[in-house]
Design a protein around this motif. Structure first.
Motif, PDB file in Angstrom:
ATOM      1  N   SER A 119       2.261   6.948  15.305  1.00  0.00           N
ATOM      2  CA  SER A 119       1.432   6.541  14.161  1.00  0.00           C
ATOM      3  C   SER A 119      -0.051   6.480  14.514  1.00  0.00           C
ATOM      4  O   SER A 119      -0.875   6.222  13.654  1.00  0.00           O
TER       5      SER A 119
ATOM      6  N   ARG B 248      -2.667  11.328  12.670  1.00  0.00           N
ATOM      7  CA  ARG B 248      -2.084  12.027  11.533  1.00  0.00           C
ATOM      8  C   ARG B 248      -2.450  13.489  11.642  1.00  0.00           C
ATOM      9  O   ARG B 248      -3.511  13.836  12.143  1.00  0.00           O
TER      10      ARG B 248
ATOM     11  N   ALA C  77      -4.840   4.322   9.640  1.00  0.00           N
ATOM     12  CA  ALA C  77      -5.327   3.274   8.756  1.00  0.00           C
ATOM     13  C   ALA C  77      -5.926   2.149   9.593  1.00  0.00           C
ATOM     14  O   ALA C  77      -5.477   1.865  10.697  1.00  0.00           O
TER      15      ALA C  77
ATOM     16  N   TRP D 175       0.268   3.808   7.190  1.00  0.00           N
ATOM     17  CA  TRP D 175      -0.325   3.555   5.877  1.00  0.00           C
ATOM     18  C   TRP D 175      -0.669   2.089   5.634  1.00  0.00           C
ATOM     19  O   TRP D 175      -1.401   1.785   4.699  1.00  0.00           O
TER      20      TRP D 175
ATOM     21  N   PRO E  98       1.052  -0.757   4.343  1.00  0.00           N
ATOM     22  CA  PRO E  98       1.298  -1.162   2.954  1.00  0.00           C
ATOM     23  C   PRO E  98       1.167  -2.671   2.768  1.00  0.00           C
ATOM     24  O   PRO E  98       1.171  -3.442   3.731  1.00  0.00           O
TER      25      PRO E  98
END
Length: 153
Positions: free
Chosen positions: A45, A48, A60, A112, A114
């Protein structure tokens, strides 16, 4: 004794074999699968695929400790569900399923970041998938033809 030249002598070599054993071995398996999946999710992660022209930043921003803790707990729960059932009945690939669900959740969440409701939804999906996989194994065992007892042969 385990014969190293015969790959079929170890019970854990079977894809869908019952995995009995002492509690510490089950706990070590659960923790090992979870830590490996978390580490792989964290490493993948960090970047990207895509160019900055398309608006995808490298990763992120924000603190990721809470996300790692959340997916660590979910991963432990998923692996525990699958290993508990695999200790009683044959389950196909419980390690790969547990690692896959934990990895995917970690990878998506860290990439991301969230909000909490979406994170809870993702965790619920992972837990339901593990429970469904275990229920499928339990149901297949129930539907399997039973061998007659030795006295009835």
């Amino acid at each position: 004794m385990i014969d190293l030249h015969d790959p079929g002598t170890h019970p854990d070599d079977e894809e869908d074999a019952v995995r009995p054993g002492p509690f510490w071995r089950h706990a070590l398996w659960v923790v090992g699968i979870t830590v490996a999946a978390l580490a792989l999710g964290w490493v993948t992660s960090l970047f990207r695929l895509g160019l900055m022209e398309y608006g995808l930043p490298a990763a992120a921003s924000g603190d990721l400790t809470a996300y790692l803790v959340a997916w660590g707990a979910v991963g432990l729960a998923v692996a525990t569900i699958l290993r508990a059932v695999a200790a009683k009945v044959p389950v196909y690939a419980p390690g790969r399923i547990a690692a896959g669900l934990t990895y995917l959740g970690t990878r998506l969440t860290l990439g991301w970041r969230p909000e909490a409701p979406l994170l809870v939804g993702m965790a619920a999906i992972a837990l339901v998938a593990a429970a469904a996989w275990s229920a499928f194994a339990l149901g297949a065992l129930r539907r399997a033809p039973q061998e007659p007892a030795p006295a009835e042969r």
